[in-house]
Design a protein around this motif. Sequence first.
Motif, PDB file in Angstrom:
ATOM      1  N   LEU A   1      -3.768   6.208  -4.057  1.00  0.00           N
ATOM      2  CA  LEU A   1      -4.669   6.083  -2.907  1.00  0.00           C
ATOM      3  C   LEU A   1      -5.218   7.419  -2.433  1.00  0.00           C
ATOM      4  O   LEU A   1      -5.977   7.458  -1.465  1.00  0.00           O
ATOM      5  N   ASP A   2      -4.874   8.497  -3.110  1.00  0.00           N
ATOM      6  CA  ASP A   2      -5.339   9.818  -2.686  1.00  0.00           C
ATOM      7  C   ASP A   2      -6.865   9.874  -2.685  1.00  0.00           C
ATOM      8  O   ASP A   2      -7.515   9.570  -3.689  1.00  0.00           O
ATOM      9  N   GLY A   3      -7.424  10.253  -1.532  1.00  0.00           N
ATOM     10  CA  GLY A   3      -8.865  10.374  -1.424  1.00  0.00           C
ATOM     11  C   GLY A   3      -9.606   9.055  -1.347  1.00  0.00           C
ATOM     12  O   GLY A   3     -10.841   9.034  -1.391  1.00  0.00           O
TER      13      GLY A   3
ATOM     14  N   ALA B   1       0.827  -1.209   0.000  1.00  0.00           N
ATOM     15  CA  ALA B   1       0.000   0.000   0.000  1.00  0.00           C
ATOM     16  C   ALA B   1       0.860   1.257   0.000  1.00  0.00           C
ATOM     17  O   ALA B   1       0.453   2.301  -0.533  1.00  0.00           O
ATOM     18  N   PHE B   2       2.060   1.197   0.594  1.00  0.00           N
ATOM     19  CA  PHE B   2       2.947   2.361   0.608  1.00  0.00           C
ATOM     20  C   PHE B   2       3.409   2.690  -0.809  1.00  0.00           C
ATOM     21  O   PHE B   2       3.613   3.867  -1.135  1.00  0.00           O
ATOM     22  N   VAL B   3       3.595   1.681  -1.644  1.00  0.00           N
ATOM     23  CA  VAL B   3       3.985   1.922  -3.033  1.00  0.00           C
ATOM     24  C   VAL B   3       2.831   2.578  -3.781  1.00  0.00           C
ATOM     25  O   VAL B   3       3.019   3.544  -4.534  1.00  0.00           O
ATOM     26  N   LEU B   4       1.612   2.066  -3.579  1.00  0.00           N
ATOM     27  CA  LEU B   4       0.445   2.664  -4.238  1.00  0.00           C
ATOM     28  C   LEU B   4       0.235   4.099  -3.780  1.00  0.00           C
ATOM     29  O   LEU B   4      -0.097   4.976  -4.585  1.00  0.00           O
ATOM     30  N   ALA B   5       0.449   4.335  -2.478  1.00  0.00           N
ATOM     31  CA  ALA B   5       0.290   5.694  -1.955  1.00  0.00           C
ATOM     32  C   ALA B   5       1.345   6.620  -2.539  1.00  0.00           C
ATOM     33  O   ALA B   5       1.054   7.781  -2.876  1.00  0.00           O
TER      34      ALA B   5
END
Length: 410
Positions: free
Chosen positions: A137-139, A128-132
């Motif tokens: 992952l914004d919003g 998830a840190f990579v996607l963020a």
Amino acid sequence: MSQDSATATEAARKLTGRRRREVVAVLLFSGGPIFESSIPLSVFGIDRQDAGVPRYRLLVCGGEDGPLRTTGGLELSTPYGLEAISRAGTVVVPAWRSITSPPPAEALEALRRAHEEGARIVGLCTGAFVLAAAGLLDGRPATTHWMYAPTLAKRYPSVHVDPRELFVDDGDVLTSAGTAAGIDLCLHIVRTDHGTEAAGALARRLVVPPRRSGGQERYLDRSLPEEIGSDPLAEVVAWALEHLHEQFDVETLAARAYMSRRTFDRRFRSLTGSAPLQWLITQRVLQAQRLLETSDYSVDEVAGRCGFRSPVALRGHFRRQLGSSPAAYRAAYRARRPQGGALESVTTVIETSVPVQGTASSRRAAAAASPGPTPVIAAAASGGAAEHLRPGPEAYVPGRPTLPGQRSAP
């Protein structure tokens, strides 16, 4: 057609270029944990058509120059590089090697491009840190391992982090909690693509439950992010943990921090990834777990020693968080203790002996529909008024039915 299937069909229509829904790219990096990395390889990379599981085409892609070194010192070489992601309708990022180091810019750009072209992007555990980092992952609602959820929430404040869920399906972007929750999410993807029977057949081959009840609540502990150590709120949090046996509310904590309730709520969430009311209730339930495991106090006495205003309040929150009554939890723990005594073994007993309670969101929905005293219970447990239980900006209300342990997109 179910809403999940409708969502999958709509997403498939948006695929552009050479992308195909049945093509799954798994993006690996050096330093990644071998277990999380192997989950999508096993789910999507083995032909199980003889068992009724539709076949996927797997592309194992290196997110950086190899060879890639995994945990345990193993070295891997991938058959594909980032260019192969252009053919995938689903891109999976297993756990990232370090929540403190930024992912390679080339990999982030490849993920953004894949998402723009309609691909479904999946982050397992700290993936998830990579996607963020890619801004995907914004919003959006998302989850990760409960231990790292506060850090994710603080580093990416526009992400609506929920550390209680096993996985979150937000349509074209999906995230899961730690380790085994990656299996739950991958099974959910198969279920969304090909139906319950296919997912059930795969679960039997993997020897895992097709759907797990509950969320991450039962695994939470009193850990807080390292960053809080130097923050002025650290003293308030430490005081709260030392005085859980007393009846106090969030207003009390805000006053000790010399802040307004609104400012305290905002600062607390930025540091811990959780609203202070929810955090306080969770800590009281955790304390109740420990007393039920280690003492002979009655349930009424446990409630008083954990700061709940009544045994009814304890029972309500305990069942919503753990899917079991305090008495059933203690009985299950003691029944399993002679064989090992580990708390992890209790969850199996509870899941098989207590009716499935659903996700945190579905339990809240059921509570809202019930004529019972649930809102009063919640308010009493926190020592505050019922108005404090109204969903805040961080609340996420699902718009379609959810599976156990899953929060879906509106």
